[in-house]
Design a protein around this motif. Structure first.
Motif, PDB file in Angstrom:
ATOM      1  N   ASN A 156       9.772   3.639  52.111  1.00  0.00           N
ATOM      2  CA  ASN A 156       8.769   3.281  52.953  1.00  0.00           C
ATOM      3  C   ASN A 156       8.120   3.362  54.249  1.00  0.00           C
ATOM      4  O   ASN A 156       8.052   2.738  55.533  1.00  0.00           O
ATOM      5  N   ARG A 157       7.681   4.692  53.991  1.00  0.00           N
ATOM      6  CA  ARG A 157       7.831   5.321  55.404  1.00  0.00           C
ATOM      7  C   ARG A 157       6.241   5.273  56.567  1.00  0.00           C
ATOM      8  O   ARG A 157       6.323   5.089  57.797  1.00  0.00           O
ATOM      9  N   SER A 158       5.481   4.408  55.670  1.00  0.00           N
ATOM     10  CA  SER A 158       4.854   4.134  56.162  1.00  0.00           C
ATOM     11  C   SER A 158       4.465   3.229  57.192  1.00  0.00           C
ATOM     12  O   SER A 158       4.169   3.155  58.542  1.00  0.00           O
ATOM     13  N   ASP A 159       5.071   1.462  56.667  1.00  0.00           N
ATOM     14  CA  ASP A 159       5.557   0.794  57.213  1.00  0.00           C
ATOM     15  C   ASP A 159       6.353   1.322  59.161  1.00  0.00           C
ATOM     16  O   ASP A 159       6.283   0.358  59.974  1.00  0.00           O
ATOM     17  N   TYR A 160       7.674   1.559  58.640  1.00  0.00           N
ATOM     18  CA  TYR A 160       8.418   2.455  59.938  1.00  0.00           C
ATOM     19  C   TYR A 160       7.524   3.357  60.475  1.00  0.00           C
ATOM     20  O   TYR A 160       7.613   2.986  62.140  1.00  0.00           O
ATOM     21  N   ASN A 161       5.804   4.468  59.856  1.00  0.00           N
ATOM     22  CA  ASN A 161       5.336   4.564  61.189  1.00  0.00           C
ATOM     23  C   ASN A 161       4.712   3.221  62.091  1.00  0.00           C
ATOM     24  O   ASN A 161       4.594   3.394  63.161  1.00  0.00           O
ATOM     25  N   PHE A 162       3.789   2.736  61.041  1.00  0.00           N
ATOM     26  CA  PHE A 162       3.386   1.832  62.051  1.00  0.00           C
ATOM     27  C   PHE A 162       4.040   0.541  63.130  1.00  0.00           C
ATOM     28  O   PHE A 162       3.542   0.594  63.426  1.00  0.00           O
ATOM     29  N   ALA A 163       5.792   0.183  62.798  1.00  0.00           N
ATOM     30  CA  ALA A 163       6.280  -0.229  63.582  1.00  0.00           C
ATOM     31  C   ALA A 163       6.792   0.647  64.700  1.00  0.00           C
ATOM     32  O   ALA A 163       6.727  -0.205  66.090  1.00  0.00           O
ATOM     33  N   LYS A 164       7.108   1.374  64.927  1.00  0.00           N
ATOM     34  CA  LYS A 164       7.370   2.966  65.493  1.00  0.00           C
ATOM     35  C   LYS A 164       6.197   3.367  66.784  1.00  0.00           C
ATOM     36  O   LYS A 164       6.066   3.270  67.431  1.00  0.00           O
ATOM     37  N   ASP A 165       4.945   2.973  65.943  1.00  0.00           N
ATOM     38  CA  ASP A 165       3.588   3.432  66.461  1.00  0.00           C
ATOM     39  C   ASP A 165       3.569   1.569  67.691  1.00  0.00           C
ATOM     40  O   ASP A 165       2.452   1.684  68.107  1.00  0.00           O
ATOM     41  N   ASP A 166       3.308   0.780  67.087  1.00  0.00           N
ATOM     42  CA  ASP A 166       3.791  -0.469  67.593  1.00  0.00           C
ATOM     43  C   ASP A 166       4.804  -0.683  68.579  1.00  0.00           C
ATOM     44  O   ASP A 166       4.197  -1.738  69.843  1.00  0.00           O
ATOM     45  N   ILE A 167       6.086  -0.088  68.947  1.00  0.00           N
ATOM     46  CA  ILE A 167       6.531  -0.222  69.766  1.00  0.00           C
ATOM     47  C   ILE A 167       6.333   0.764  71.086  1.00  0.00           C
ATOM     48  O   ILE A 167       6.049   0.513  72.120  1.00  0.00           O
ATOM     49  N   LEU A 168       6.183   1.807  70.442  1.00  0.00           N
ATOM     50  CA  LEU A 168       5.365   2.413  71.207  1.00  0.00           C
ATOM     51  C   LEU A 168       4.071   2.568  71.898  1.00  0.00           C
ATOM     52  O   LEU A 168       4.484   2.803  73.432  1.00  0.00           O
ATOM     53  N   ASN A 169       2.882   1.897  71.664  1.00  0.00           N
ATOM     54  CA  ASN A 169       2.082   0.578  72.569  1.00  0.00           C
ATOM     55  C   ASN A 169       3.134  -0.068  73.653  1.00  0.00           C
ATOM     56  O   ASN A 169       2.004  -0.139  74.825  1.00  0.00           O
ATOM     57  N   MET A 170       3.583  -0.691  72.681  1.00  0.00           N
ATOM     58  CA  MET A 170       4.606  -1.700  74.400  1.00  0.00           C
ATOM     59  C   MET A 170       4.542  -1.348  75.278  1.00  0.00           C
ATOM     60  O   MET A 170       4.499  -1.573  76.333  1.00  0.00           O
ATOM     61  N   THR A 171       5.760   0.063  74.870  1.00  0.00           N
ATOM     62  CA  THR A 171       6.358   0.590  76.326  1.00  0.00           C
ATOM     63  C   THR A 171       5.000   1.247  76.943  1.00  0.00           C
ATOM     64  O   THR A 171       5.332   0.862  77.689  1.00  0.00           O
ATOM     65  N   GLN A 172       3.784   1.986  76.736  1.00  0.00           N
ATOM     66  CA  GLN A 172       3.392   2.495  77.034  1.00  0.00           C
ATOM     67  C   GLN A 172       2.854   1.545  78.589  1.00  0.00           C
ATOM     68  O   GLN A 172       2.411   1.180  79.333  1.00  0.00           O
ATOM     69  N   THR A 173       2.382   0.094  77.036  1.00  0.00           N
ATOM     70  CA  THR A 173       1.939  -1.077  78.111  1.00  0.00           C
ATOM     71  C   THR A 173       2.721  -1.563  79.316  1.00  0.00           C
ATOM     72  O   THR A 173       2.042  -1.664  80.443  1.00  0.00           O
ATOM     73  N   LEU A 174       3.957  -1.573  79.358  1.00  0.00           N
ATOM     74  CA  LEU A 174       5.042  -1.498  80.253  1.00  0.00           C
ATOM     75  C   LEU A 174       5.497  -0.634  81.400  1.00  0.00           C
ATOM     76  O   LEU A 174       5.437  -0.907  82.419  1.00  0.00           O
ATOM     77  N   ILE A 175       4.658   0.083  80.741  1.00  0.00           N
ATOM     78  CA  ILE A 175       5.302   0.959  81.549  1.00  0.00           C
ATOM     79  C   ILE A 175       4.236   1.324  82.739  1.00  0.00           C
ATOM     80  O   ILE A 175       4.758   1.254  83.781  1.00  0.00           O
ATOM     81  N   ASN A 176       3.013   1.277  82.065  1.00  0.00           N
ATOM     82  CA  ASN A 176       1.965   0.824  82.744  1.00  0.00           C
ATOM     83  C   ASN A 176       2.106  -0.110  83.994  1.00  0.00           C
ATOM     84  O   ASN A 176       1.599  -0.106  85.572  1.00  0.00           O
ATOM     85  N   SER A 177       2.310  -1.233  83.409  1.00  0.00           N
ATOM     86  CA  SER A 177       2.269  -2.295  84.544  1.00  0.00           C
ATOM     87  C   SER A 177       3.853  -2.654  85.371  1.00  0.00           C
ATOM     88  O   SER A 177       3.435  -2.623  86.419  1.00  0.00           O
ATOM     89  N   VAL A 178       4.692  -1.851  84.726  1.00  0.00           N
ATOM     90  CA  VAL A 178       5.635  -1.945  86.183  1.00  0.00           C
ATOM     91  C   VAL A 178       5.813  -0.736  86.932  1.00  0.00           C
ATOM     92  O   VAL A 178       6.128  -1.224  87.932  1.00  0.00           O
ATOM     93  N   SER A 179       4.901   0.128  86.325  1.00  0.00           N
ATOM     94  CA  SER A 179       4.299   1.355  88.053  1.00  0.00           C
ATOM     95  C   SER A 179       3.602   0.965  88.859  1.00  0.00           C
ATOM     96  O   SER A 179       3.449   1.049  90.331  1.00  0.00           O
TER      97      SER A 179
END
Length: 223
Positions: A25-48
């Motif tokens: 299920n590597r494709s689902d893992y990659n999707f989930a990780k990218d999803d988490i990373l996208n939220m992380t970047q959004t939070l970094i931008n906003s907290v900054s």
């Protein structure tokens, strides 16, 4: 927002915690990780925008999330993967002793907060000294109306001493906190909320509210 597919992957991982299943299920893992990373970047931008320390840190979202792989060397639980992600925004990196903002994402176990979880003895001693020396300021932070509304469960800890630390008397007005081994906030977020379009704004409200605590702890740690 966190995609429904991400929570679905993590839920399935709970019931199929093996390398073989993850490889299939590597494709689902990659999707989930990218999803988490996208939220992380959004939070970094906003907290900054309200925390200069985070803004100056130029954080890489890949270094702000925990890995799914578990360290099995000293664990009785030999399942190879964690079943959730932590997003940790720390101005000196997620492994720094400094206080931080965080979000935990796991099906039926999402939560948000900030502070320090399990400081080393040198940092713990500094924090206790700071609380003892400026207990009025500490109380002002944790008794703030907005703080108590956002974090009704108050200050959490990663353990407490049975006896008072040897540096302090039992009747010290701050003794409840001086016995603590960690100082952080934690409030739950439902799966429905974590998937909503308003979740980033909601998390940021928590972060703005906990910033005075994060700042206070970092003053102590970095003395």
């Amino acid at each position: 927002m966190i995609d429904k597919k991400t929570l679905g992957f993590l839920k399935k991982l709970t019931s199929n915690n093996s390398k073989e299943w993850l490889d299939e299920n590597r494709s689902d893992y990659n999707f989930a990780k990218d999803d988490i990373l996208n939220m992380t970047q959004t939070l970094i931008n906003s907290v900054s925008e309200f925390d200069l320390g985070i803004a100056k840190a130029d954080l890489n979202p890949k270094k702000c999330i925990t890995r799914l792989n578990r360290d099995l060397r000293f664990s009785k639980d030999k399942t190879p993967y964690k079943t959730g992600y932590y997003i940790v925004l720390n101005r000196n990196g997620k492994n720094s002793p400094c206080a931080f903002y965080y979000v935990h994402i796991e099906p039926n176990n999402c939560f948000v907060g900030g502070g320090v979880y399990n400081p080393q003895s040198s940092e713990l001693k500094k924090i206790r000294s700071e609380i003892n020396a400026s207990f009025d300021e500490w109380n002002k932070i944790i008794n703030n109306k907005d703080f108590q509304t956002k974090f009704p469960s108050g200050i959490h800890n990663s353990g407490t001493l049975v006896r008072s630390p040897k540096e302090f008397e039992d009747d010290n007005p701050a003794i409840e906190f001086l016995k603590m081994k960690g100082f952080y906030t934690q409030e739950p977020i439902s799966d429905k909320e974590i998937q909503s379009n308003q979740i980033s704004e909601k998390i940021l409200d928590y972060f703005v509210t906990v910033k005075p605590l994060v700042d206070y702890l970092n003053v102590a740690i970095e003395e």
